[in-house]
Design an enzyme around this catalytic site. Structure first.
Site, PDB file in Angstrom:
ATOM      1  N   SER A  14       0.838  -1.194   0.000  1.00 46.51           N
ATOM      2  CA  SER A  14       0.000   0.000   0.000  1.00 46.51           C
ATOM      3  C   SER A  14       0.874   1.245   0.000  1.00 46.51           C
ATOM      4  CB  SER A  14      -0.972  -0.035   1.187  1.00 46.51           C
ATOM      5  OG  SER A  14      -0.283   0.077   2.409  1.00 46.51           O
ATOM      6  N   SER A  15       0.415   2.289   0.620  1.00 41.62           N
ATOM      7  CA  SER A  15       1.042   3.612   0.529  1.00 41.62           C
ATOM      8  C   SER A  15       2.521   3.652   0.862  1.00 41.62           C
ATOM      9  CB  SER A  15       0.322   4.586   1.459  1.00 41.62           C
ATOM     10  OG  SER A  15      -1.037   4.608   1.167  1.00 41.62           O
ATOM     11  N   ILE A  16       2.973   2.856   1.813  1.00 42.58           N
ATOM     12  CA  ILE A  16       4.387   2.899   2.189  1.00 42.58           C
ATOM     13  C   ILE A  16       5.273   2.564   0.993  1.00 42.58           C
ATOM     14  CG2 ILE A  16       4.551   0.531   3.032  1.00 42.58           C
ATOM     15  CD1 ILE A  16       6.344   1.548   5.277  1.00 42.58           C
ATOM     16  N   PHE A  19       5.045   5.653  -1.415  1.00 41.24           N
ATOM     17  CA  PHE A  19       5.880   6.763  -0.949  1.00 41.24           C
ATOM     18  C   PHE A  19       7.364   6.446  -1.018  1.00 41.24           C
ATOM     19  CE2 PHE A  19       1.976   7.721   1.728  1.00 41.24           C
ATOM     20  CZ  PHE A  19       1.474   8.613   0.805  1.00 41.24           C
TER      21      PHE A  19
END
Length: 189
Positions: A14-16, A19
């Site tokens: 996901s987002s980690i 980013f």
């Protein structure tokens, strides 16, 4: 295909993971370190959970692909660990389901090739104060989203336990991040 085949590293989560390609992100660092030595493929999905990942793991990592990844770094848990949303539509995945989803993802990845290496990242901690402040700015639109460090700890421990049971490598983000003196302000929330 042009040139010789290089190892394929896939960042799946996901987002980690998303980013990780920001300025000075760890995915960008991997791409720099392994430039011309390995191909780094990002399969990061903003807001995704282990439930959604399980639905696409066969498409992202087909067993019959001509080239299987040399390394897969897997991260799900931050969104799963959020408390249930009052509408029932939030990202929350109950801990037993998260555990089973992660186990099934691991089984699939292990079946790709005996040469595929897998590293799981556990759920990181959160700065509850900042999370609460950000959530309150949306209080007129959304009901409260429950994101606690205690829930992150439980999901982190579950991920690490699965990795021990399945003899997989894991990085304990929940503990490692909190070892920094300034983790509450220096790390993502």
């Amino acid at each position: 295909m042009v040139g010789p085949q290089r190892p394929l590293f896939v960042l799946f989560g996901s987002s980690i993971v998303q980013f990780s390609y920001s300025e000075d992100g760890w995915g960008a660092m991997l791409a720099d370190i392994y430039a011309r030595k390995a191909d780094i493929l990002l399969r990061g999905y903003s807001g995704w959970t282990s439930r959604r990942a399980l639905q696409v793991v066969d498409q992202v990592f087909p067993k019959d692909a001509a080239i299987q990844p040399s390394l897969v770094i897997v991260y799900f848990g931050g969104n799963d660990s959020m408390g249930p949303h009052s509408s029932g539509l939030g990202p929350h995945v109950p801990l037993p389901e998260y555990t089973e989803n992660m186990r099934r993802i691991a089984i699939h990845l292990k079946s790709l090739s005996e040469n595929t290496r897998i590293i799981f990242l556990s759920c990181p901690p959160v700065n509850e104060k900042i999370i609460s402040e950000r959530a309150s700015s949306y209080s007129g639109i959304f009901s409260h989203l429950d994101r606690t460090n205690e829930a992150c700890r439980r999901y982190s421990e579950a991920c690490l336990e699965i990795c021990r049971e399945m003899d997989l490598k894991a990085i304990d983000l929940w503990t490692a991040i909190q070892k920094k003196d300034d983790w509450l302000t220096a790390c993502f929330t």
